[in-house]
Design a protein around this motif. Structure first.
Motif, PDB file in Angstrom:
ATOM      1  N   GLN A  81       0.823  -1.208   0.000  1.00 21.78           N
ATOM      2  CA  GLN A  81       0.000   0.000   0.000  1.00 21.78           C
ATOM      3  C   GLN A  81       0.859   1.260   0.000  1.00 21.78           C
ATOM      4  O   GLN A  81       0.571   2.217  -0.706  1.00 21.78           O
ATOM      5  N   HIS A  82       1.921   1.233   0.818  1.00 25.05           N
ATOM      6  CA  HIS A  82       2.774   2.421   0.894  1.00 25.05           C
ATOM      7  C   HIS A  82       4.050   2.254   0.067  1.00 25.05           C
ATOM      8  O   HIS A  82       5.107   2.717   0.459  1.00 25.05           O
ATOM      9  N   TYR A  83       3.931   1.545  -1.026  1.00 23.35           N
ATOM     10  CA  TYR A  83       4.951   1.400  -2.073  1.00 23.35           C
ATOM     11  C   TYR A  83       6.166   0.594  -1.648  1.00 23.35           C
ATOM     12  O   TYR A  83       6.662  -0.234  -2.395  1.00 23.35           O
ATOM     13  N   ALA A  84       6.733   0.901  -0.426  1.00 21.48           N
ATOM     14  CA  ALA A  84       7.918   0.184   0.067  1.00 21.48           C
ATOM     15  C   ALA A  84       9.059   0.216  -0.939  1.00 21.48           C
ATOM     16  O   ALA A  84       9.803  -0.754  -1.073  1.00 21.48           O
ATOM     17  N   LEU A  85       9.212   1.325  -1.641  1.00 24.83           N
ATOM     18  CA  LEU A  85      10.377   1.463  -2.519  1.00 24.83           C
ATOM     19  C   LEU A  85      11.613   1.656  -1.644  1.00 24.83           C
ATOM     20  O   LEU A  85      11.515   2.157  -0.528  1.00 24.83           O
ATOM     21  N   SER A  92      15.782   3.309 -11.180  1.00 25.75           N
ATOM     22  CA  SER A  92      16.241   2.162 -11.970  1.00 25.75           C
ATOM     23  C   SER A  92      16.912   1.117 -11.076  1.00 25.75           C
ATOM     24  O   SER A  92      16.787  -0.083 -11.322  1.00 25.75           O
ATOM     25  N   GLU A  93      17.589   1.560 -10.009  1.00 24.52           N
ATOM     26  CA  GLU A  93      18.174   0.585  -9.069  1.00 24.52           C
ATOM     27  C   GLU A  93      17.079  -0.203  -8.358  1.00 24.52           C
ATOM     28  O   GLU A  93      17.216  -1.400  -8.117  1.00 24.52           O
ATOM     29  N   ASN A  94      15.988   0.500  -8.050  1.00 25.32           N
ATOM     30  CA  ASN A  94      14.846  -0.178  -7.441  1.00 25.32           C
ATOM     31  C   ASN A  94      14.303  -1.268  -8.350  1.00 25.32           C
ATOM     32  O   ASN A  94      14.107  -2.403  -7.921  1.00 25.32           O
ATOM     33  N   VAL A  95      14.079  -0.905  -9.605  1.00 22.82           N
ATOM     34  CA  VAL A  95      13.482  -1.863 -10.537  1.00 22.82           C
ATOM     35  C   VAL A  95      14.447  -3.020 -10.804  1.00 22.82           C
ATOM     36  O   VAL A  95      14.039  -4.176 -10.929  1.00 22.82           O
ATOM     37  N   ALA A  96      15.758  -2.714 -10.804  1.00 18.84           N
ATOM     38  CA  ALA A  96      16.750  -3.749 -11.096  1.00 18.84           C
ATOM     39  C   ALA A  96      16.993  -4.673  -9.907  1.00 18.84           C
ATOM     40  O   ALA A  96      17.564  -5.755 -10.068  1.00 18.84           O
ATOM     41  N   TYR A  97      16.549  -4.253  -8.703  1.00 17.11           N
ATOM     42  CA  TYR A  97      16.935  -4.945  -7.470  1.00 17.11           C
ATOM     43  C   TYR A  97      16.747  -6.464  -7.529  1.00 17.11           C
ATOM     44  O   TYR A  97      17.656  -7.228  -7.233  1.00 17.11           O
ATOM     45  N   GLY A  98      15.558  -6.890  -7.922  1.00 18.80           N
ATOM     46  CA  GLY A  98      15.252  -8.321  -7.929  1.00 18.80           C
ATOM     47  C   GLY A  98      16.192  -9.109  -8.832  1.00 18.80           C
ATOM     48  O   GLY A  98      16.440 -10.296  -8.601  1.00 18.80           O
ATOM     49  N   LEU A  99      16.728  -8.449  -9.862  1.00 14.84           N
ATOM     50  CA  LEU A  99      17.657  -9.132 -10.775  1.00 14.84           C
ATOM     51  C   LEU A  99      19.077  -9.095 -10.216  1.00 14.84           C
ATOM     52  O   LEU A  99      19.816 -10.071 -10.306  1.00 14.84           O
ATOM     53  N   THR A 100      19.468  -7.969  -9.599  1.00 12.60           N
ATOM     54  CA  THR A 100      20.850  -7.851  -9.115  1.00 12.60           C
ATOM     55  C   THR A 100      21.106  -8.715  -7.882  1.00 12.60           C
ATOM     56  O   THR A 100      22.258  -9.058  -7.622  1.00 12.60           O
ATOM     57  N   VAL A 101      20.071  -9.060  -7.133  1.00  8.55           N
ATOM     58  CA  VAL A 101      20.322  -9.895  -5.953  1.00  8.55           C
ATOM     59  C   VAL A 101      20.256 -11.390  -6.277  1.00  8.55           C
ATOM     60  O   VAL A 101      20.444 -12.219  -5.390  1.00  8.55           O
ATOM     61  N   ARG A 132      16.009   9.270 -10.877  1.00  2.58           N
ATOM     62  CA  ARG A 132      15.495  10.002  -9.715  1.00  2.58           C
ATOM     63  C   ARG A 132      15.401   9.076  -8.504  1.00  2.58           C
ATOM     64  O   ARG A 132      15.477   7.872  -8.637  1.00  2.58           O
ATOM     65  N   TYR A 133      15.173   9.700  -7.354  1.00  3.00           N
ATOM     66  CA  TYR A 133      14.936   8.922  -6.141  1.00  3.00           C
ATOM     67  C   TYR A 133      13.428   8.882  -5.870  1.00  3.00           C
ATOM     68  O   TYR A 133      12.705   9.811  -6.270  1.00  3.00           O
ATOM     69  N   PRO A 134      12.970   7.830  -5.205  1.00  2.00           N
ATOM     70  CA  PRO A 134      11.522   7.703  -4.959  1.00  2.00           C
ATOM     71  C   PRO A 134      10.922   8.954  -4.331  1.00  2.00           C
ATOM     72  O   PRO A 134       9.796   9.324  -4.632  1.00  2.00           O
ATOM     73  N   SER A 135      11.695   9.630  -3.454  1.00  2.00           N
ATOM     74  CA  SER A 135      11.141  10.796  -2.758  1.00  2.00           C
ATOM     75  C   SER A 135      10.812  11.928  -3.721  1.00  2.00           C
ATOM     76  O   SER A 135      10.090  12.849  -3.367  1.00  2.00           O
ATOM     77  N   ARG A 142       5.122   6.537  -7.760  1.00  3.23           N
ATOM     78  CA  ARG A 142       5.834   5.562  -6.922  1.00  3.23           C
ATOM     79  C   ARG A 142       5.189   4.190  -7.031  1.00  3.23           C
ATOM     80  O   ARG A 142       5.870   3.177  -7.109  1.00  3.23           O
ATOM     81  N   GLN A 143       3.842   4.169  -7.034  1.00  2.00           N
ATOM     82  CA  GLN A 143       3.189   2.874  -7.069  1.00  2.00           C
ATOM     83  C   GLN A 143       3.424   2.179  -8.416  1.00  2.00           C
ATOM     84  O   GLN A 143       3.535   0.965  -8.476  1.00  2.00           O
ATOM     85  N   ARG A 144       3.512   2.960  -9.488  1.00  2.00           N
ATOM     86  CA  ARG A 144       3.811   2.334 -10.793  1.00  2.00           C
ATOM     87  C   ARG A 144       5.232   1.782 -10.814  1.00  2.00           C
ATOM     88  O   ARG A 144       5.487   0.719 -11.380  1.00  2.00           O
TER      89      ARG A 144
END
Lengths: 354, 291
Positions: A81-85, A92-101, A132-135, A142-144
């Motif tokens: 609900q609160h995005y948890a980014l 882009s680091e956020n979106v890549a996270y699941g692949l980089t770990v 950019r940063y989520p903030s 953010r939710q997208r």
């Protein structure tokens, strides 16, 4: 990926969050878990994800028992609900996270990751936010991004916990239409939790109505809205007027008004409750046979619609009515006038209701 | 209409301070009181330390801090820091994690117990460990039978300083981690990251500044700890004297210049600590502003 939930129970201390829940979700469906707060819908979603452990019961993905599997191995995409980014990472680091770990063996090359991140950002129409940063983004953006991040690992299913709950009304409406279109594009099995009936009716292929840890009804939006299984579902899926009724041999009487209730043909005479939605009541400016005589207590114009609060002359019961503004204008009625009303459609449940 | 909109804020700005601000004399009295207090109790003593240290020239200062006993004290203090600070950081993260991210019985008790080292007098802390580990103490006979020396030796010093500085990192991190919740960690787990990777890539960056702040405070306190150390160390010159103890020895022997010289070193370290602390606060504030 189909999901099957079998006899799942969950308690938090004395509070029963899930009470013997059984549910099957088909591959590719977009299902809404709909209910008031405390109904157990979020708990059920978190148990499917593996973020919460059921006290008893079995969860299967494609008929395979995954009840004991760790959340990081279930391959589900989860949207909070609160995005948890991740605040300290760029978009882009956020979106890549699941692949980089991913462990080295399974990790795509840097170039492949970058390409995938770009494609996903295009999919959610936010390519320009990559650095950019989520903030620095709005709630809807953010939710997208959170959704793009969840999709990056190509999850077997998408689980969304009140995904639009923290957004304002307009962004909410836009985003849910967008989610519907996205689902039509990528067809991943999706379950989302909401307490907003309009959201569930608009977006979902299927609605599961929950209350007090139990499933009240499970069906298409039309089935659930047009044929509520019980008073709770009726009340939860929109505003409603309640009338006392006497039910006898397929007929219900509400005051002087007789309505057919074919589902109770064999019953003895007993008490019931009649449910009528505000927009399923006709208003007349002249007396009609069987109509209830009322006084217009309050007339409110809300954009294209008119909301009426009327008092029945016989017992002063308050009845809510909703009409298109044009239709009401033709009646030439104003606040304080007398009018006659007739329910177009009535649903009667036996007993004292809820 | 546009001219109205422009003049109105100016009018409001001119009339506002009268309604909300205190009279000027209140402000200046408070500022004067604060500055006088700071000068008397902070700036003056600090200047005295530096003046006393360098009164007889840099050479005397240098000789005083390179004298073998002084060097031993400096070495011991740094050695203790190297052990105590990382241990406290690890403990602080562990306990903050437990409190912020898990529900368990006795959690409230744990939160209140964690402040105990601040509440107990350092002398009492020293005595507790002498009673526990001293030769007449509960564990004394067993320890001497196994030839382990804790009291009047370096392990004792480490233990009491560890005890005294226990809460710094934890207290800094608990509210921070509670406020951050566990959603980001959960997001990381659903994306397939292991627990360790989640800690490394998500949790640690989020608590970084709080952690550094706690470590700096812990460091400052560990360097200066006196009372408890005085009791358990046995004050063996060149062996179990930390810097604060060494200063006291010098002072008792009327070697004022030497005492001031070592004090100036300790003060210097404290000043460096404060600079780091301010820098961390500044960075943290900036991060919050962009967030």
């Amino acid at each position: 990926m189909s999901i099957s939930i079998e006899q799942v129970n969950k308690r938090f201390g004395n509070f029963v969050a899930l009470d013997n829940v059984n549910l099957a979700i088909k591959t590719g469906e977009l299902t809404a878990l709909l209910g008031p707060s405390g109904s157990g819908k979020t708990t059920l979603l978190r148990i499917i994800a593996g973020l919460e452990q059921a006290d008893s019961g079995i969860i299967r993905f494609n008929n395979e028992d995954i009840t004991g599997q760790h959340v990081s191995e279930r391959g589900v995409g989860f949207v909070f609900q609160h995005y948890a980014l991740f605040k300290h990472m760029t978009v882009s680091e956020n979106v890549a996270y699941g692949l980089t770990v991913k462990p080295k063996k399974f990790r795509p090359s840097k170039a492949e990751i970058a390409k995938k991140v770009n494609n996903l950002l295009e999919l959610v129409q936010l390519g320009w936010t990559a650095d950019r940063y989520p903030s620095q983004l709005s709630g809807g953006q953010r939710q997208r991004i959170a959704l793009a991040r969840a999709l990056a690992v190509e999850p077997k299913m998408l689980l969304l916990d009140e995904p639009f709950g923290a957004l304002d009304a307009k962004v909410r409406a836009e985003l849910r239409r967008w989610l519907r279109r996205l689902h039509d594009e990528i067809h991943v099995t999706s379950v989302f939790v909401t307490h907003d009936q309009e959201e569930a009716l608009e977006v979902a292929d299927r609605i599961v109505v929950m209350n007090k840890g139990r499933i009240e009804q499970d069906g298409t939006p039309e089935q659930v809205y047009d044929n509520p299984a019980n008073p709770f579902v009726y009340e939860f899926l929109g505003n409603v007027n309640l009338f006392h009724a006497r039910v006898k041999q397929g007929q219900s009487s509400i005051g002087d008004l007789q309505v057919p209730s074919p589902e109770y043909t064999n019953s003895e005479e007993q008490d019931g409750l009649a449910y009528v939605r505000p927009h399923e009541i006709d208003v007349f400016n002249l007396p009609q046979p069987d109509a209830i005589k009322v006084k217009l207590d309050l007339v409110t114009i809300v954009g294209p619609a008119v909301r009426l609060e009327v008092l029945a002359e016989s017992d002063q019961q308050l009845i809510h009515i909703e009409q298109p503004k044009e239709q009401f204008k033709q009646l030439n009625l104003k606040q304080g006038d007398t009018a006659w009303i007739l329910p177009r459609y009535t649903k009667v449940f036996l007993g004292e209701g809820i | 209409m546009s001219s109205l909109a422009q003049t109105q804020p100016a009018l409001a700005a001119a009339s506002l301070p009268k309604a909300t601000a205190e009279p000027a004399w209140v402000k200046w009295t408070l500022v004067t009181v604060a500055l006088t207090f700071l000068t008397l109790f902070l700036v003056l003593p600090l200047s005295v330390v530096l003046y006393g240290a360098f009164e007889l020239g840099v050479k005397v200062w240098w000789d005083a801090i390179t004298e073998p006993d002084a060097l031993a004290a400096i070495r011991l203090t740094l050695f203790v820091l190297v052990i105590v600070v990382p241990l406290n950081a690890i403990f602080g993260i562990a306990i903050a994690w437990a409190i912020a991210k898990f529900e368990f019985k006795g959690k409230t008790l744990l939160i209140s117990i964690i402040d105990m080292p601040f509440a107990i007098s350092p002398v009492v802390v020293g005595l507790i460990f002498v009673i526990l580990f001293g030769s007449q103490g509960w564990l004394g006979p067993w320890l001497s039978a196994h030839d382990i020396k804790i009291v009047f030796a370096v392990p004792g010093i480490i233990i009491v300083i560890l005890f005294g500085t226990l809460p710094f990192v934890a207290r800094e991190l608990i509210p921070l981690m509670q406020q951050q919740g566990k959603e980001e960690e959960e997001a990381s787990l659903t994306l397939g990251a292991s627990g360790w990777k989640t800690f490394w890539y998500v949790t640690l960056p989020n608590i970084k500044w709080g952690l550094i702040y706690g470590v700096v405070l812990c460091n400052a306190r560990a360097m200066g700890e006196f009372g408890a150390v005085a009791i358990v160390s046995g004050r063996i010159r060149g062996e179990t004297n930390t810097m604060p103890l060494h200063i006291e020895v010098l002072y008792n022997e009327y070697m004022f210049t030497a005492a001031f010289a070592v004090s100036s070193l300790l003060t210097g370290l404290a000043l460096v600590t404060i600079v780091i602390k301010s820098w961390v606060e500044y960075k943290d504030e900036r991060r919050h502003k962009t967030a």
